[in-house]
Design a protein around this motif. Structure first.
Motif, PDB file in Angstrom:
ATOM      1  N   MET A 118       0.967  -1.324   0.074  1.00  0.00           N
ATOM      2  CA  MET A 118      -0.048  -0.007  -0.057  1.00  0.00           C
ATOM      3  C   MET A 118       0.845   1.360  -0.050  1.00  0.00           C
ATOM      4  O   MET A 118       1.880   1.311   0.784  1.00  0.00           O
ATOM      5  N   ASP A 119       0.398   2.250  -0.950  1.00  0.00           N
ATOM      6  CA  ASP A 119       1.227   3.367  -0.924  1.00  0.00           C
ATOM      7  C   ASP A 119       0.338   4.450  -0.852  1.00  0.00           C
ATOM      8  O   ASP A 119      -0.291   5.181  -1.549  1.00  0.00           O
ATOM      9  N   PHE A 120       0.145   4.834   0.592  1.00  0.00           N
ATOM     10  CA  PHE A 120      -0.777   5.960   1.050  1.00  0.00           C
ATOM     11  C   PHE A 120      -0.127   7.534   0.598  1.00  0.00           C
ATOM     12  O   PHE A 120      -0.777   8.321   0.107  1.00  0.00           O
ATOM     13  N   ILE A 121       1.182   7.504   0.548  1.00  0.00           N
ATOM     14  CA  ILE A 121       1.928   8.722   0.111  1.00  0.00           C
ATOM     15  C   ILE A 121       1.650   9.198  -1.008  1.00  0.00           C
ATOM     16  O   ILE A 121       1.076  10.085  -1.925  1.00  0.00           O
ATOM     17  N   GLY A 122       1.941   7.958  -2.138  1.00  0.00           N
ATOM     18  CA  GLY A 122       1.746   8.453  -3.644  1.00  0.00           C
ATOM     19  C   GLY A 122       0.036   8.308  -4.005  1.00  0.00           C
ATOM     20  O   GLY A 122      -0.094   9.079  -4.868  1.00  0.00           O
ATOM     21  N   ALA A 123      -0.585   7.759  -3.204  1.00  0.00           N
ATOM     22  CA  ALA A 123      -1.913   7.680  -3.605  1.00  0.00           C
ATOM     23  C   ALA A 123      -2.832   8.993  -3.225  1.00  0.00           C
ATOM     24  O   ALA A 123      -3.717   9.619  -3.750  1.00  0.00           O
ATOM     25  N   TYR A 124      -2.218   9.889  -2.085  1.00  0.00           N
ATOM     26  CA  TYR A 124      -2.835  10.895  -1.732  1.00  0.00           C
ATOM     27  C   TYR A 124      -2.114  12.082  -2.116  1.00  0.00           C
ATOM     28  O   TYR A 124      -1.890  12.938  -1.468  1.00  0.00           O
ATOM     29  N   SER A 125      -1.253  11.946  -3.227  1.00  0.00           N
ATOM     30  CA  SER A 125      -0.795  13.140  -3.951  1.00  0.00           C
ATOM     31  C   SER A 125      -1.713  14.229  -4.440  1.00  0.00           C
ATOM     32  O   SER A 125      -2.815  13.921  -4.494  1.00  0.00           O
ATOM     33  N   PRO A 126      -1.246  15.714  -4.264  1.00  0.00           N
ATOM     34  CA  PRO A 126      -2.119  16.308  -4.769  1.00  0.00           C
ATOM     35  C   PRO A 126      -2.732  16.171  -5.922  1.00  0.00           C
ATOM     36  O   PRO A 126      -3.878  16.902  -6.178  1.00  0.00           O
ATOM     37  N   ILE A 127      -1.953  15.841  -6.808  1.00  0.00           N
ATOM     38  CA  ILE A 127      -2.853  15.688  -8.193  1.00  0.00           C
ATOM     39  C   ILE A 127      -3.888  14.547  -8.141  1.00  0.00           C
ATOM     40  O   ILE A 127      -5.184  14.808  -8.699  1.00  0.00           O
ATOM     41  N   HIS A 128      -3.820  13.458  -7.422  1.00  0.00           N
ATOM     42  CA  HIS A 128      -4.751  12.406  -7.111  1.00  0.00           C
ATOM     43  C   HIS A 128      -6.164  12.973  -6.440  1.00  0.00           C
ATOM     44  O   HIS A 128      -7.053  12.745  -6.936  1.00  0.00           O
ATOM     45  N   LEU A 129      -5.602  13.710  -5.394  1.00  0.00           N
ATOM     46  CA  LEU A 129      -6.694  14.341  -4.490  1.00  0.00           C
ATOM     47  C   LEU A 129      -7.610  15.387  -5.222  1.00  0.00           C
ATOM     48  O   LEU A 129      -8.764  15.260  -5.139  1.00  0.00           O
ATOM     49  N   LYS A 130      -6.989  16.177  -6.095  1.00  0.00           N
ATOM     50  CA  LYS A 130      -7.761  17.018  -6.951  1.00  0.00           C
ATOM     51  C   LYS A 130      -8.636  16.313  -7.960  1.00  0.00           C
ATOM     52  O   LYS A 130      -9.606  16.698  -8.146  1.00  0.00           O
ATOM     53  N   PHE A 131      -8.090  15.171  -8.537  1.00  0.00           N
ATOM     54  CA  PHE A 131      -8.658  14.450  -9.335  1.00  0.00           C
ATOM     55  C   PHE A 131     -10.016  13.879  -8.876  1.00  0.00           C
ATOM     56  O   PHE A 131     -11.004  13.833  -9.455  1.00  0.00           O
ATOM     57  N   LEU A 132      -9.774  13.226  -7.523  1.00  0.00           N
ATOM     58  CA  LEU A 132     -10.927  12.712  -6.974  1.00  0.00           C
ATOM     59  C   LEU A 132     -11.848  13.615  -6.484  1.00  0.00           C
ATOM     60  O   LEU A 132     -13.224  13.421  -6.720  1.00  0.00           O
ATOM     61  N   LEU A 133     -11.435  14.898  -6.095  1.00  0.00           N
ATOM     62  CA  LEU A 133     -12.521  16.069  -5.774  1.00  0.00           C
ATOM     63  C   LEU A 133     -13.180  16.265  -7.201  1.00  0.00           C
ATOM     64  O   LEU A 133     -14.454  16.652  -6.785  1.00  0.00           O
TER      65      LEU A 133
END
Length: 216
Positions: free
Chosen positions: A1-16
């Motif tokens: 599991m890679d929480f740091i990579g998964a929760y990168s700003p780009i990914h968080l913005k994409f999910l939002l």
């Protein structure tokens, strides 16, 4: 599991961005299906000849179909008869069709829970049937319907995730795209998605309880 990579700003913005689409679809569907559901529920409650029977057949048919099938129909079948819809509108139409049928049953049950004597008393005082329904019966019924209606709204919000099958860029679609980049993102991303759904749905349930307490 890679929480740091998964929760990168780009990914968080994409999910939002996907979550905003989910909320947009849910909000529009809730408003439209609630309005249509009230109309259908009232018409069925009034037992207008032919109209009530036709509506009953339609409602029972839709309620016994899977929502996924209705989504497929609005997006893939309607273009065959010249009605091509954008993914967003196809998803909204499918949800409105399905949820209107479900809500109409809640409305009809709520209206049936009001004592018939109130209608007779209102009519005896000179009010028309529509005035009686609008000013006396429907307001009382709606207060009683708050818990099941909010519960249905919560189901509607969760059901928006089914639009992933037509690649609507909503929350689940964006989550799948991120997960496709790295298998180590799957658990962190789905945990975050679950939290986002839970936050909104739990807030709705709290609102429902507060309204219910005020009614009591």
């Amino acid at each position: 599991m890679d929480f740091i990579g998964a929760y990168s700003p780009i990914h968080l913005k994409f999910l939002l961005e996907g979550f905003l689409v989910t909320l947009e679809v849910a909000f529009i569907s809730i408003v439209l299906s609630f309005a249509i559901g009230i109309v259908i529920g009232v018409l069925r409650y009034a037992r207008i000849p032919v109209v009530a029977h036709v509506l009953a057949v339609g409602v029972e048919t839709i309620r016994n179909l899977p929502l996924l099938l209705i989504i497929f129909f609005t997006y893939f079948a309607l273009p065959e008869v010249g009605m091509k819809l954008d993914k967003l509108y196809a998803a909204i139409l499918a949800l409105v069709i399905f949820e209107s049928a479900m809500l109409s049953e809640i409305v009809r049950s709520g209206l049936n829970s009001i004592e018939k004597g109130q209608i007779e008393a209102a009519r005896a005082s000179g009010l028309t049937y529509m005035q009686t329904m609008w000013h006396i019966i429907l307001p009382q019924a709606l207060r009683r319907m708050v818990p099941p209606i909010v519960s249905q709204f919560i189901s509607l919000l969760k059901d928006t995730s089914l639009a992933v099958v037509i690649a609507l860029p909503e929350l689940m679609n964006h989550a799948q795209i991120i997960n496709g980049r790295n298998v180590n993102y799957v658990i962190p991303i789905f945990l975050l998605v679950a939290l986002m759904y839970f936050t909104v749905n739990y807030s709705l349930s709290l609102i429902s309880k507060r309204l219910e307490n005020k009614r009591v």
